[in-house]
Every structure is written in C-alpha cells, then in structure tokens.
Design a protein around this motif. Structure first.
Motif, PDB file in Angstrom:
ATOM      1  N   UNK A  33      42.532  51.928  59.501  1.00  0.00           N
ATOM      2  CA  UNK A  33      42.284  51.268  58.374  1.00  0.00           C
ATOM      3  C   UNK A  33      42.754  49.948  58.050  1.00  0.00           C
ATOM      4  N   UNK A  34      43.573  49.517  59.157  1.00  0.00           N
ATOM      5  CA  UNK A  34      44.289  47.952  59.160  1.00  0.00           C
ATOM      6  C   UNK A  34      44.232  47.505  60.474  1.00  0.00           C
ATOM      7  N   UNK A  35      43.433  47.939  61.435  1.00  0.00           N
ATOM      8  CA  UNK A  35      43.476  47.311  62.746  1.00  0.00           C
ATOM      9  C   UNK A  35      43.131  45.762  62.705  1.00  0.00           C
ATOM     10  N   UNK A  36      42.060  45.500  61.824  1.00  0.00           N
ATOM     11  CA  UNK A  36      41.408  44.248  61.865  1.00  0.00           C
ATOM     12  C   UNK A  36      42.454  43.224  61.243  1.00  0.00           C
ATOM     13  N   UNK A  37      42.976  43.795  60.041  1.00  0.00           N
ATOM     14  CA  UNK A  37      44.027  42.925  59.262  1.00  0.00           C
ATOM     15  C   UNK A  37      45.208  42.777  60.295  1.00  0.00           C
ATOM     16  N   UNK A  38      45.626  43.765  61.077  1.00  0.00           N
ATOM     17  CA  UNK A  38      46.862  43.672  62.081  1.00  0.00           C
ATOM     18  C   UNK A  38      46.565  42.524  62.948  1.00  0.00           C
ATOM     19  N   UNK A  39      45.181  42.334  63.463  1.00  0.00           N
ATOM     20  CA  UNK A  39      45.027  41.483  64.662  1.00  0.00           C
ATOM     21  C   UNK A  39      44.844  40.029  63.861  1.00  0.00           C
ATOM     22  N   UNK A  40      44.449  40.155  62.588  1.00  0.00           N
ATOM     23  CA  UNK A  40      44.173  38.710  61.925  1.00  0.00           C
ATOM     24  C   UNK A  40      45.834  38.161  61.645  1.00  0.00           C
ATOM     25  N   UNK A  41      46.584  39.385  61.351  1.00  0.00           N
ATOM     26  CA  UNK A  41      47.947  38.778  61.086  1.00  0.00           C
ATOM     27  C   UNK A  41      48.425  38.216  62.469  1.00  0.00           C
ATOM     28  N   UNK A  42      48.353  38.899  63.468  1.00  0.00           N
ATOM     29  CA  UNK A  42      48.766  38.391  64.852  1.00  0.00           C
ATOM     30  C   UNK A  42      48.206  37.087  65.085  1.00  0.00           C
ATOM     31  N   UNK A  43      46.829  36.791  64.996  1.00  0.00           N
ATOM     32  CA  UNK A  43      46.260  35.579  65.251  1.00  0.00           C
ATOM     33  C   UNK A  43      47.032  34.332  64.564  1.00  0.00           C
ATOM     34  N   UNK A  44      47.367  34.693  63.063  1.00  0.00           N
ATOM     35  CA  UNK A  44      48.109  33.698  62.494  1.00  0.00           C
ATOM     36  C   UNK A  44      49.491  33.568  62.831  1.00  0.00           C
ATOM     37  N   UNK A  45      50.238  34.452  63.461  1.00  0.00           N
ATOM     38  CA  UNK A  45      51.300  34.355  64.021  1.00  0.00           C
ATOM     39  C   UNK A  45      51.227  33.439  65.212  1.00  0.00           C
ATOM     40  N   UNK A  46      50.603  33.646  65.837  1.00  0.00           N
ATOM     41  CA  UNK A  46      50.364  32.993  67.548  1.00  0.00           C
ATOM     42  C   UNK A  46      49.820  31.405  66.859  1.00  0.00           C
ATOM     43  N   UNK A  47      49.173  31.349  66.134  1.00  0.00           N
ATOM     44  CA  UNK A  47      48.868  30.016  65.628  1.00  0.00           C
ATOM     45  C   UNK A  47      49.790  28.821  65.273  1.00  0.00           C
ATOM     46  N   UNK A  48      50.708  29.767  64.536  1.00  0.00           N
ATOM     47  CA  UNK A  48      51.999  29.045  64.165  1.00  0.00           C
ATOM     48  C   UNK A  48      52.828  28.753  65.428  1.00  0.00           C
ATOM     49  N   UNK A  49      52.846  29.413  66.547  1.00  0.00           N
ATOM     50  CA  UNK A  49      53.376  29.160  67.661  1.00  0.00           C
ATOM     51  C   UNK A  49      52.714  27.929  68.611  1.00  0.00           C
ATOM     52  N   UNK A  50      51.496  27.542  68.012  1.00  0.00           N
ATOM     53  CA  UNK A  50      50.848  26.669  68.807  1.00  0.00           C
ATOM     54  C   UNK A  50      49.751  26.958  69.807  1.00  0.00           C
ATOM     55  N   UNK A  51      49.395  28.325  69.633  1.00  0.00           N
ATOM     56  CA  UNK A  51      48.279  29.107  70.385  1.00  0.00           C
ATOM     57  C   UNK A  51      47.090  29.033  69.784  1.00  0.00           C
ATOM     58  N   UNK A  52      46.093  28.937  70.426  1.00  0.00           N
ATOM     59  CA  UNK A  52      44.683  28.936  70.122  1.00  0.00           C
ATOM     60  C   UNK A  52      44.092  30.668  70.352  1.00  0.00           C
ATOM     61  N   UNK A  53      44.317  31.604  69.545  1.00  0.00           N
ATOM     62  CA  UNK A  53      43.824  32.800  69.615  1.00  0.00           C
ATOM     63  C   UNK A  53      42.427  33.105  69.529  1.00  0.00           C
ATOM     64  N   UNK A  54      42.045  34.103  70.022  1.00  0.00           N
ATOM     65  CA  UNK A  54      40.493  34.590  69.607  1.00  0.00           C
ATOM     66  C   UNK A  54      40.528  36.080  69.713  1.00  0.00           C
ATOM     67  N   UNK A  55      39.980  36.723  68.605  1.00  0.00           N
ATOM     68  CA  UNK A  55      39.933  38.134  68.276  1.00  0.00           C
ATOM     69  C   UNK A  55      38.715  38.677  68.936  1.00  0.00           C
ATOM     70  N   UNK A  56      38.818  39.610  69.799  1.00  0.00           N
ATOM     71  CA  UNK A  56      37.617  40.456  70.336  1.00  0.00           C
ATOM     72  C   UNK A  56      37.741  41.776  69.731  1.00  0.00           C
ATOM     73  N   UNK A  57      36.665  42.239  68.946  1.00  0.00           N
ATOM     74  CA  UNK A  57      36.714  43.405  68.232  1.00  0.00           C
ATOM     75  C   UNK A  57      36.704  44.807  69.009  1.00  0.00           C
ATOM     76  N   UNK A  58      37.129  45.979  68.373  1.00  0.00           N
ATOM     77  CA  UNK A  58      37.145  47.154  69.321  1.00  0.00           C
ATOM     78  C   UNK A  58      35.926  47.337  70.142  1.00  0.00           C
ATOM     79  N   UNK A  59      36.319  47.400  71.508  1.00  0.00           N
ATOM     80  CA  UNK A  59      35.086  47.862  72.205  1.00  0.00           C
ATOM     81  C   UNK A  59      34.157  46.452  72.600  1.00  0.00           C
ATOM     82  N   UNK A  60      34.734  45.376  72.122  1.00  0.00           N
ATOM     83  CA  UNK A  60      33.999  44.116  72.152  1.00  0.00           C
ATOM     84  C   UNK A  60      32.636  44.337  71.572  1.00  0.00           C
ATOM     85  N   UNK A  61      32.442  45.160  70.659  1.00  0.00           N
ATOM     86  CA  UNK A  61      31.228  45.607  70.024  1.00  0.00           C
ATOM     87  C   UNK A  61      31.125  44.751  68.650  1.00  0.00           C
TER      88      UNK A  61
END
Length: 328
Positions: A127-155
């Motif tokens: 129920x929350x995997x996309x939310x968790x990935x988005x939160x991870x993305x925001x945390x990485x951006x604060x560290x100066x990273x440029x993250x890119x989310x690929x959904x489950x199965x690259x689907x």
C-alpha cells in the motif's frame, strides 16, 4: 532507437527461439520457447529489455541514482542494481522482506553489486511502496543526488517499450524460421511485458493471441493495469495509433498459494521440464505460467492454436533459495 526513442544496448539480442520437441509431440502442437533468460547472466531475464529504455531515460535526464522496488528475490531489483553498477549510478532498492532472510539468490546479488537496501513489511509494500520511494527520492535530493524512480518491474510507459521491441524481434524471427505463431504466451507479474507484446500485436495488426498467466493478484486487476500501461505508452510513440483494448486475455487460476509461493505440483513440473527438455524454468514466473499453459492445453483449451510461442522471462537465480523445497 524504437519509434524515435533512445535505449541502451545491454541485452544479448535477439534471443533465440527453440522448438520444444518432446512437448510438441505430447500435445500435438508446435510448441516453441523464446529464451529471454539468455539476455545475459547478470542482466538475465525480461527486466533488462525494459531497463534499456528506463535507464536511458534516467541518464538523459541527468540522474545519478536509481530507486526501485520488488520482493526479496526480485529479478527486476537485481537487474537494476547491476545496471546501476555498470554505469556508476547509485541504487536504492525498496524490498518486501526483512534482513533475517537468507543471503541467497537475487538478494545476494543485490548486495554483491552494492545496492542500498530498504526493507519494508508486506503491508507497507502493498500500500505504500510508491510513497516510500518518493520519500527516499526527497531524502537523496537533500543530499545533492539526482534520483530517478523506476516503478515495480519497470512497468510503465517507457518500460513497456522493451517488449514492443521484443515483439518486432519476433516478427523478424518468424520470417527466418518460416513459421507464424498463432499465440504468444507470457507470465504476468506487473503487466509491462504483456503490455508491450500486446501493443506490438495491435500496431502491426498481426492478429495473434497474446495470452498472459497472472502469477499474482487477479486477471481483472491486470486487465485494468495493462490498459493503463498501453495508454501510458502510446503518447511516447511517433504517430497516432488505433488500439483495441477489449481482447486482452489473462488466464487466472495459477497463482496457486500466492506470489512466489509454490505448490508441490509446480515444483514437480519444473523438475520434469528440466529433465525432459533441458530447460530451467524459474519458480515465480515462467514455471507457473508454463505449468498453466500446458495444463490448459491438456484440458482441451486452445484447440484452435497450432503454433504457440512461450516467452521464458528468466529469473533462475530465484530457484536457489527454494532448493530445499524440491524432492530430489
């Protein structure tokens, strides 16, 4: 390029198509298998076809860190970790499971290739995997990273191009083999592989049957999801295409005990195929789907189909954590 869209060239393509002689004789049909388990060793399976498009898109957008998700033995997560290592990208995997699981199979490879792993509960993953990935993305951006989310199965839309590309590969192979397939059959776990094949069949007006066997959830769920994926993919293509989404065919009834959980008869079937055809199916995807296909044919279904192509989507690393479940 496919329809003007750039991709990486990572997989060993085209993958071969082989006739399954013993099964063909048994069923009185021409049964073929496309060996997408041959796309590579580290890159093995169907996921790399999708990642060729997804990761190229990430690189084009300046990303330096990939985020994706899957189960503890996810083929997609492992393939993403490998691609990230190859291109010097960071990688975070959100995996359903816990750190006490045996370090085996794909999970072992995730660690070997240096991925950062975040474990989540089954409920959070559902129920929350996309939310968790988005939160991870925001945390990485604060560290100066440029993250890119690929959904489950690259689907998603761009990931589905991998199997539109595969469909066109099959059309070329048909000519060289001197055969026309009546149906293409594949396991369905997140929908992107089926969506690409289905879209290819529609765009080329080939009138083949594209048949999926869902290995999780329900056929109804995946029919809806595949319609969404087709809608996501079409705007990426160069041109206007008329696509009929009314004949998506997903056969339910072979999930068994649940996703990545096997019944005795499924494991026995994998063993028989290994010993009679010299082919190793995986227990999560191709093993269940091919078991379903053979069972349906033996029960009198698909009498109108003579030439059938089954796509082996790889995933053999996932068989090793189940070694104690086989009665050898």
């Amino acid at each position: 390029m496919l329809y003007g869209i750039e991709k990486l060239n990572l997989a060993n393509l085209p993958t071969p198509i082989e006739k399954l002689t013993k099964i063909s004789e048994l069923l009185d049909k021409n049964m073929y298998i496309k060996r997408d388990d041959y796309t590579g060793l580290e890159f093995s399976g169907n996921k790399i076809r999708k990642l060729e498009f997804s990761v190229k898109d990430a690189i084009n957008k300046g990303a330096n860190h990939l985020i994706t998700c899957g189960a503890i033995q996810s083929n997609h997560a492992r393939a993403t970790a490998v691609v990230a290592a190859k291109f010097g990208l960071g990688c975070t995997l959100v995996l359903k499971g816990n750190e006490t699981d045996d370090l085996d199979g794909n999970y072992f490879l995730d660690k070997l290739f240096g991925a950062e792993i975040t474990f989540v509960s089954a409920d959070d993953y559902a129920f929350r995997r996309n939310e968790i990935m988005e939160n991870t993305k925001e945390q990485l951006k604060k560290l100066g990273m440029k993250p890119y989310i690929i959904p489950e199965g690259a689907s998603n839309g761009i990931g589905s191009l991998g199997y539109l590309n595969c469909y066109e590969e099959i059309l070329i192979q048909e000519k060289s083999l001197g055969i026309e397939f009546d149906a293409i059959v594949v396991a369905v776990g997140s929908g992107g592989t089926y969506a690409g094949l289905y879209l290819g069949n529609q765009l080329h007006k080939s009138n083949k049957k594209i048949i999926g066997f869902n290995v999780s959830s329900t056929a109804e769920h995946f029919i809806g999801r595949i319609c969404e994926l087709v809608d996501e993919t079409l705007p990426l293509l160069d041109g206007n295409y008329d696509v009929n989404k009314e004949d998506i065919k997903i056969i339910d009834g072979y999930v068994g005990r649940g996703y990545a959980i096997n019944r005795v008869e499924e494991l026995e079937f994998i063993e028989r195929i290994a010993q009679n055809e010299g082919i190793l199916l995986d227990p999560v995807y191709s093993g269940k789907a091919f078991y379903g296909l053979i069972n349906e044919i033996q029960n009198g279904k698909f009498n109108d189909l003579k030439n059938i192509l089954f796509i082996h989507t790889g995933g053999q690393f996932g068989i090793f954590p189940k070694k104690n479940s086989f009665e050898l």
